[in-house]
Scaffold this motif. Sequence first.
Motif, PDB file in Angstrom:
ATOM      1  N   TYR A  62       0.843  -1.200   0.000  1.00 29.10           N
ATOM      2  CA  TYR A  62       0.000   0.000   0.000  1.00 29.10           C
ATOM      3  C   TYR A  62       0.878   1.251   0.000  1.00 29.10           C
ATOM      4  CZ  TYR A  62      -3.323   3.499   1.697  1.00 29.10           C
ATOM      5  OH  TYR A  62      -4.088   4.630   1.847  1.00 29.10           O
ATOM      6  N   TYR A  63       1.903   1.261   0.845  1.00 30.12           N
ATOM      7  CA  TYR A  63       2.792   2.424   0.916  1.00 30.12           C
ATOM      8  C   TYR A  63       3.591   2.595  -0.372  1.00 30.12           C
ATOM      9  CZ  TYR A  63       1.735   2.201   5.898  1.00 30.12           C
ATOM     10  OH  TYR A  63       1.102   2.167   7.107  1.00 30.12           O
ATOM     11  N   ALA A  64       3.931   1.502  -1.032  1.00 31.57           N
ATOM     12  CA  ALA A  64       4.671   1.586  -2.296  1.00 31.57           C
ATOM     13  C   ALA A  64       3.827   2.240  -3.389  1.00 31.57           C
ATOM     14  CB  ALA A  64       5.118   0.196  -2.742  1.00 31.57           C
ATOM     15  N   ASP A  65       2.508   2.037  -3.347  1.00 30.92           N
ATOM     16  CA  ASP A  65       1.615   2.645  -4.334  1.00 30.92           C
ATOM     17  C   ASP A  65       1.240   4.079  -3.991  1.00 30.92           C
ATOM     18  OD1 ASP A  65       1.620   0.350  -5.795  1.00 30.92           O
ATOM     19  OD2 ASP A  65      -0.435  -0.260  -5.302  1.00 30.92           O
ATOM     20  N   ARG A  66       1.462   4.497  -2.775  1.00 30.28           N
ATOM     21  CA  ARG A  66       1.090   5.833  -2.321  1.00 30.28           C
ATOM     22  C   ARG A  66       2.338   6.634  -1.972  1.00 30.28           C
ATOM     23  NH1 ARG A  66      -3.240   4.311  -3.932  1.00 30.28           N
ATOM     24  NH2 ARG A  66      -5.161   4.110  -2.780  1.00 30.28           N
TER      25      ARG A  66
END
Length: 155
Positions: free
Chosen positions: A8-12
């Motif tokens: 999730y953090y990699a996409d945001r």
Amino acid sequence: MSRLAPDYYADRALGESSRTSHDQAIRDFEAMAGAKGIGSITPADVARYADWLRQRPGRGGRESASVATITKSLGHIRAVLKWAAESKGILDASPGARVRPPREARITRGSPKRLPFETHTLAQIFGSPLYTGCQRGRHAEPGPCIAPADRRYFF
């Protein structure tokens, strides 16, 4: 849900404080809901989390968390679930899509809720010469209402 957090953090593009806030919300949700797989999370679980947030003690000795804290934490969980449904296809639909903070939690701080005008106050306001009549050229003098439209207003 915590296993999906790195993806999730990699996409945001989240800042450090936002990431910390998301991590705290995910930990709290998992502590409340138990060790459930993301596919088994239901809307009832998300609604129960919202209620759990409302009942949790707030900072500084307050008896409950602030509305902003409840909204923020619930928003983090809803965002992760929405991402899992839309981007990853793990879920058919986000279970938190329709869950909102409890209405009882939406309170105003500071002064008590403003009370409506009382009858005698309204009679005093609308009994003033401005509303009962005034003559042209003299402000707020009793008489038949013959003033132009610029002297009439609604407060």
